[in-house]
Design a protein around this motif. Structure first.
Motif, short mmCIF file in Angstrom:
data_model
loop_
_atom_site.label_atom_id
_atom_site.label_comp_id
_atom_site.label_asym_id
_atom_site.label_seq_id
_atom_site.Cartn_x
_atom_site.Cartn_y
_atom_site.Cartn_z
N ASP A 158 0.83 -1.20 0.00
CA ASP A 158 0.00 0.00 0.00
C ASP A 158 0.86 1.25 0.00
OD1 ASP A 158 -2.60 1.25 0.07
OD2 ASP A 158 -2.19 1.80 2.14
N GLN A 159 1.96 1.22 0.73
CA GLN A 159 2.85 2.38 0.75
C GLN A 159 3.47 2.61 -0.63
OE1 GLN A 159 3.41 4.52 3.59
NE2 GLN A 159 4.02 5.70 1.79
N MET A 160 3.90 1.52 -1.28
CA MET A 160 4.46 1.66 -2.63
C MET A 160 3.41 2.16 -3.62
SD MET A 160 7.29 -1.36 -3.22
CE MET A 160 6.23 -2.78 -2.91
N ARG A 161 2.17 1.75 -3.43
CA ARG A 161 1.10 2.21 -4.32
C ARG A 161 0.87 3.70 -4.14
NH1 ARG A 161 -2.54 -0.48 -2.21
NH2 ARG A 161 -2.23 -2.42 -3.36
N GLN A 162 0.80 4.14 -2.87
CA GLN A 162 0.58 5.56 -2.59
C GLN A 162 1.71 6.43 -3.14
OE1 GLN A 162 -0.49 6.41 1.52
NE2 GLN A 162 -1.56 4.46 1.70
N ASP A 163 2.91 5.88 -3.19
CA ASP A 163 4.07 6.63 -3.67
C ASP A 163 4.27 6.50 -5.18
OD1 ASP A 163 4.57 7.45 -1.10
OD2 ASP A 163 6.11 5.92 -0.70
N GLY A 164 3.36 5.78 -5.85
CA GLY A 164 3.44 5.66 -7.30
C GLY A 164 4.50 4.69 -7.78
N VAL A 165 5.03 3.86 -6.89
CA VAL A 165 6.06 2.90 -7.27
C VAL A 165 5.45 1.69 -7.97
CG1 VAL A 165 7.88 1.37 -6.36
CG2 VAL A 165 7.57 3.66 -5.40
N ILE A 166 4.22 1.34 -7.60
CA ILE A 166 3.46 0.31 -8.30
C ILE A 166 2.21 0.97 -8.87
CG2 ILE A 166 4.34 -1.51 -6.80
CD1 ILE A 166 1.60 -1.55 -5.40
N PRO A 167 1.54 0.38 -9.84
CA PRO A 167 0.38 1.02 -10.47
C PRO A 167 -0.78 1.21 -9.49
CG PRO A 167 1.19 -0.80 -11.80
CD PRO A 167 1.88 -0.90 -10.49
N ASP A 168 -1.63 2.20 -9.79
CA ASP A 168 -2.86 2.37 -9.03
C ASP A 168 -3.82 1.24 -9.37
OD1 ASP A 168 -4.89 3.43 -11.29
OD2 ASP A 168 -2.91 4.31 -11.61
N ALA A 169 -4.89 1.13 -8.58
CA ALA A 169 -5.81 0.00 -8.72
C ALA A 169 -6.48 -0.05 -10.09
CB ALA A 169 -6.86 0.07 -7.63
N ALA A 170 -6.87 1.11 -10.62
CA ALA A 170 -7.55 1.12 -11.91
C ALA A 170 -6.63 0.64 -13.03
CB ALA A 170 -8.05 2.54 -12.22
N THR A 171 -5.37 1.05 -13.00
CA THR A 171 -4.41 0.60 -14.01
C THR A 171 -4.16 -0.90 -13.90
OG1 THR A 171 -3.34 2.77 -14.03
CG2 THR A 171 -2.09 0.93 -14.94
N SER A 172 -4.03 -1.38 -12.66
CA SER A 172 -3.82 -2.82 -12.46
C SER A 172 -4.97 -3.62 -13.04
CB SER A 172 -3.66 -3.13 -10.97
OG SER A 172 -2.47 -2.57 -10.46
N ASN A 173 -6.20 -3.15 -12.81
CA ASN A 173 -7.38 -3.85 -13.36
C ASN A 173 -7.40 -3.79 -14.89
OD1 ASN A 173 -8.28 -4.60 -10.89
ND2 ASN A 173 -10.11 -3.31 -10.86
N GLU A 174 -6.93 -2.68 -15.45
CA GLU A 174 -6.91 -2.53 -16.89
C GLU A 174 -6.01 -3.58 -17.56
OE1 GLU A 174 -5.20 0.72 -20.15
OE2 GLU A 174 -5.59 1.34 -18.08
N TYR A 175 -4.90 -3.90 -16.90
CA TYR A 175 -3.95 -4.85 -17.47
C TYR A 175 -4.22 -6.29 -17.03
CZ TYR A 175 -0.82 -1.37 -19.51
OH TYR A 175 -0.28 -0.38 -20.30
N ASP A 176 -5.09 -6.48 -16.06
CA ASP A 176 -5.34 -7.82 -15.54
C ASP A 176 -5.94 -8.71 -16.61
OD1 ASP A 176 -5.49 -9.83 -13.53
OD2 ASP A 176 -7.63 -9.41 -13.31
N GLY A 177 -5.34 -9.89 -16.80
CA GLY A 177 -5.89 -10.87 -17.73
C GLY A 177 -5.48 -10.68 -19.17
N LEU A 178 -4.66 -9.66 -19.47
CA LEU A 178 -4.21 -9.49 -20.85
C LEU A 178 -3.24 -10.60 -21.22
CD1 LEU A 178 -3.58 -5.63 -21.17
CD2 LEU A 178 -5.57 -6.95 -21.91
N PRO A 179 -3.15 -10.94 -22.51
CA PRO A 179 -2.18 -11.97 -22.91
C PRO A 179 -0.75 -11.51 -22.64
CG PRO A 179 -3.14 -10.87 -24.83
CD PRO A 179 -3.93 -10.44 -23.64
N LEU A 180 0.15 -12.48 -22.57
CA LEU A 180 1.54 -12.22 -22.21
C LEU A 180 2.14 -11.07 -23.00
CD1 LEU A 180 4.31 -14.87 -21.69
CD2 LEU A 180 4.69 -13.01 -23.28
N GLU A 181 1.93 -11.06 -24.29
CA GLU A 181 2.59 -10.07 -25.15
C GLU A 181 2.11 -8.66 -24.89
OE1 GLU A 181 -0.67 -12.19 -27.54
OE2 GLU A 181 0.95 -12.74 -26.18
#
Length: 437
Positions: free
Chosen positions: A246-269
């Motif tokens: 959560d700390q890394m998310r708040q600091d922008g080190v990992i993606p925000d929740a909406a971005t993570s959901n956007e990429y979730d389940g996409l093919p490897l490439e």
């Protein structure tokens, strides 16, 4: 006299004709499954994976059908999450596939519900010939004393990185002896170098309970579950885990929740690592080569998951397996298919290290000469880290509910709907209820 002779001749001809038909029927019915019998059998086989795996598995199935012309294989596949949702529904509805891909994390849930066929008799009689399997590989497919799955391949997870990406960013490569503090420091270093163009790593706080959080718990001297099927870790361990992410998310080190959901389940490439949106990725070693195939430059290398200074190792043997469902009406044909998949020379050359090096000794030796450089690096990594592994308790019945509960609470933190403390309390209380504590 003439009428009697004619009647006798007619009876004799009828008898001979009847005898001939009976003989032909017996010959047809007695033919083996490989002997060209007109009777066709259809078995179904399901698996998870990306596009590349689907292509490989279809090639193996094509070979099997060519070698067994009376057996047709209905092919069912999809992504990881969809696969388990579909299988749960199929098992509950009584229409599960004959052969299913299985995982150590889920096997006991299905086995304890009687959904998987016990293979001991088939293995002991040689009907399913696994005499080439080392004892450890055979035992890894057991729940208690029952063999309920056959290893396709053995693997170990870690963090992968592309050398070209790190060189471009001017960041030193991670080392296999790093700690979780080193991991966080490296993530912030990557984010500073990559700027607004991406993040250090995908959000690893939720999703599956394993393997990453399981490693973290085991390194604290705990585990996801006890041998008795109860929750095996304390609140503080989960609090520390979700707080770190959560700390890394708040600091922008990992993606925000909406971005993570956007990429979730996409093919490897199209995922974040392949498109260089992140520089680190938690991954089973056997999948390294897939990313090197996608990236025009650089070498994909792998390091161990971070550890805790003075704590135990988190490693445990992981693998991908095949099981026969108890509801299958064609268990003999299903056993033929599994044996072909894990031991046929041409099949294992196609499989190579798709879900880890083959478990069988001969099959493993067969693929060594077929490996590309990233596949060889994966095998070397697996051989090194497997020696660090310790046994891990099987997941209890109800693990699918726990997975959903874990993921939902991690996502609630990510979207700001719950504090870490509230999510931990909710998870622990509901998890204990699911496990009957």
């Amino acid at each position: 006299m003439k009428r009697s002779l004619l009647l006798f001749t007619m009876i004799t001809l009828a008898f001979l004709l009847l005898l001939g038909c009976s003989s032909n029927e017996d010959d047809s019915n007695n033919e083996s499954s490989d002997g060209g019998s007109e009777e066709q059998i259809e078995i179904s086989f399901s698996w998870w994976g990306d596009t590349g795996r689907h292509e490989k598995y279809n090639e193996i199935i094509d070979l099997f059908e060519e070698a067994h012309p009376t057996i047709k294989v209905d092919r069912q596949f999809g992504g990881w999450g969809d696969y388990w949702d579909r299988l749960t529904t199929q098992v509950s509805g009584g229409n599960a596939p004959d052969v299913v891909s299985m995982h150590q994390f889920y096997v006991s849930d299905y086995a304890r519900r009687g959904a998987l066929h016990v293979l001991n008799d088939k293995v002991e009689s040689g009907e399913l010939d696994l005499s080439d399997y080392p004892e450890a590989a055979l035992d890894s497919g057991k729940v208690g004393d029952d063999i309920v799955m056959v290893a396709k391949g053995i693997t170990m997870p870690g963090f992968v990185y592309n050398t070209a990406v790190f060189d471009e960013l001017g960041v030193d490569y991670p080392q296999s002896d790093w700690t979780w503090d080193d991991f966080v420091d490296k993530a912030y270093e990557i984010k500073e170098a990559i700027g607004e163009d991406g993040w250090a790593i995908e959000d690893g706080s939720g999703g599956q309970l394993q393997p990453l959080f399981r490693y973290f718990a085991r390194q604290h001297g705990q585990d996801l579950f006890t041998e008795e099927g109860k929750l095996g870790f304390e609140e503080q361990v989960l609090t520390d885990w979700w707080t770190m992410w959560d700390q890394m998310r708040q600091d922008g080190v990992i993606p925000d929740a909406a971005t993570s959901n956007e990429y979730d389940g996409l093919p490897l490439e199209a995922n974040m690592f392949a498109t260089k949106k992140v520089a680190l990725l938690g991954l089973p070693a056997n999948q390294m080569y897939l990313y090197e195939e996608q990236m025009a430059e650089g070498e994909i290398n792998i390091v161990r998951d971070p550890h805790i200074d003075g704590g135990p190792n988190g490693e445990y043997i992981e693998g991908a397996y095949l099981s026969i469902t108890e509801a299958s009406p064609h268990k003999e044909a299903a056993a033929e298919f599994i044996e072909f998949f894990v031991s046929n020379e041409e099949a294992v050359k196609i499989f190579k290290t798709e879900q880890g090096p083959p478990a069988g000794t001969e099959a493993s030796n067969t693929v060594i000469e077929e490996l590309t450089p990233p596949e060889k690096r994966a095998v070397e990594y697996i051989q090194t880290t497997v020696d660090l592994s310790e046994p891990a308790p099987y997941a209890p019945e109800g693990v699918n509910e726990l997975e959903t509960l874990f993921s939902d609470n991690a996502e609630a933190i990510a979207f700001g709907q719950k504090s870490v403390e509230q999510a931990v309390a909710d998870f622990m209380n509901e998890a204990k209820s699911i496990l009957g504590e």
